[in-house]
Design an enzyme around this catalytic site. Structure first.
Site, short mmCIF file in Angstrom:
data_model
loop_
_atom_site.label_atom_id
_atom_site.label_comp_id
_atom_site.label_asym_id
_atom_site.label_seq_id
_atom_site.Cartn_x
_atom_site.Cartn_y
_atom_site.Cartn_z
N SER A 123 0.87 -1.16 0.00
CA SER A 123 0.00 0.00 0.00
C SER A 123 0.91 1.22 0.00
CB SER A 123 -0.90 0.00 1.24
OG SER A 123 -1.75 1.13 1.24
N SER A 124 0.81 2.02 -1.04
CA SER A 124 1.76 3.12 -1.24
C SER A 124 1.62 4.20 -0.17
CB SER A 124 1.56 3.75 -2.62
OG SER A 124 1.78 2.80 -3.64
N GLN A 125 2.65 5.00 -0.05
CA GLN A 125 2.65 6.11 0.89
C GLN A 125 1.53 7.09 0.51
OE1 GLN A 125 6.43 8.07 1.07
NE2 GLN A 125 5.92 9.28 2.87
#
Length: 363
Positions: free
Chosen positions: A85-87
């Protein structure tokens, strides 16, 4: 913690995260701010993996991490991280860079947890969003989590480099995994005035089609670190390091500490793509040595005494030294000084001007 307690705490935590993104300048559009405030990230990240490999779920560490501005590893293949899950700040930057309007359609390459697809669906509507990922053990849970959160975009299991032609054309295509070159099939699925936003190297490029099989674009100033695009369900395991070079070292013109400079790393990533890095760090966190290798079996070892040894079919460190010379001559350029030209024959990244210094993408 009861379900009601979790819902209340998560609502407050999302609002706090959105305020953090707004204060940092990463989130400026009220529509996207509303999406970040209302889409429950904790539903899409019910667990994550710590760097040690420990799976963390359901406790205060998990809750805090899910509502912080940080990326979280959410899927591992044979012990290697293959999805995350990306920043949130990077997600906000990319979503705002899409410059969407009501009624537009969007294709996402890299469904991951489904969180980004939910944000897109919140903004554009379920029927306007399509997302693709390589493996059913990623898309299946993403589809379920989307439904739990109240969103039902189209989720497809398949090779993202092929896109989703059955639902084309798209006004926007957003790629949330690393590319070394732009898959031609994606350009063919854009509307005439649409564009593709993708990580190339470790920065974002916004690419507009200019004709059949041709396109042009510029890089944005933002850094963008993503796991690479997977073409099969077993992709994503890091290349095993070849044997270290032996023999005497030679003097190096590339200071090893420079590889911590993200602007240089951007250039290195497009000049010599596909590298895996391993560092030696001092007690103060400074890089004192490094190993770098490529899937073709080439490897370079930069030693603390500033010498380097190389082995394999090509001299990797020499290629990095050449990129460093360009970097110095050009006065340490930032990513937004680079652009991309795509033709039927080749894809080329260039510095300052299409006729300036350039590098073949995917080479």
């Amino acid at each position: 913690m009861t379900t009601d307690d979790l819902t209340t705490r998560a609502t407050e935590a999302r609002r706090a995260l959105a305020r953090t993104l707004v204060d940092a300048g990463d989130l400026t559009d009220p529509e996207w701010r509303r999406a970040f405030e209302e889409v429950p990230r904790h539903v899409f990240v019910p667990y994550f993996y710590a760097p040690s490999g420990e799976r963390i779920s359901g406790d205060d560490r998990w809750f805090a991490a899910v509502h912080e501005d940080r990326s979280l590893v959410t899927h591992r293949t044979n012990g290697a991280a293959t999805s995350s899950s990306s920043q949130p700040s990077l997600m906000a930057t990319m979503l705002e860079a899409l410059a969407v309007a009501d009624g537009m359609s969007a294709l996402e390459i890299g469904a991951g947890t489904g969180y980004n697809a939910a944000l897109l669906a919140h903004r554009l509507g379920d029927d306007r969003v399509t997302t693709v990922d390589i493996a059913e053990d990623i898309t299946g849970p993403a589809r379920e989590r989307l439904a739990t959160a109240g969103y039902r975009p189209t989720v497809i299991t398949g090779d993202g480099s092929i896109g989703a032609p059955d639902r084309a054309p798209y006004d926007r295509i957003i790629v949330t995994c690393g590319l070394s070159a732009v898959p031609p099939a994606l350009l063919q699925q854009l509307t005439d005035d649409g564009f593709l936003l993708t990580p190339l190297g470790n920065a974002l490029a916004r690419i507009h089609p200019t004709g059949p099989g041709t396109a042009t674009g510029r890089f944005l100033p933002h850094g963008a670190f993503f796991m690479p695009l997977r073409h099969t369900s077993t992709d994503g395991v890091p290349t095993r390091r070849p044997p270290l070079p032996i023999g005497p070292g030679r003097p190096s013109t590339l200071p090893v500490a420079t590889i911590a400079d993200n602007h240089f790393r951007f250039l290195a990533g497009i000049a010599v793509p596909g590298l895996t890095w391993q560092y030696d760090l001092s007690e103060s966190g400074e890089i004192t040595g490094a190993r770098v290798w490529h899937p073709d079996g080439s490897i370079a070892h930069a030693h603390p005494d500033t010498t380097v040894t190389e082995a394999g079919p090509r001299p990797l460190w020499a290629a990095l030294e050449e990129a460093y010379r360009t970097y110095q001559i050009a006065d340490r350029p930032t990513p937004d000084r680079y652009g991309v030209t795509i033709t039927l024959e080749s894809q080329r990244a260039w510095l300052d001007d299409p006729d300036g210094p350039g590098w073949t993408l995917g080479g």
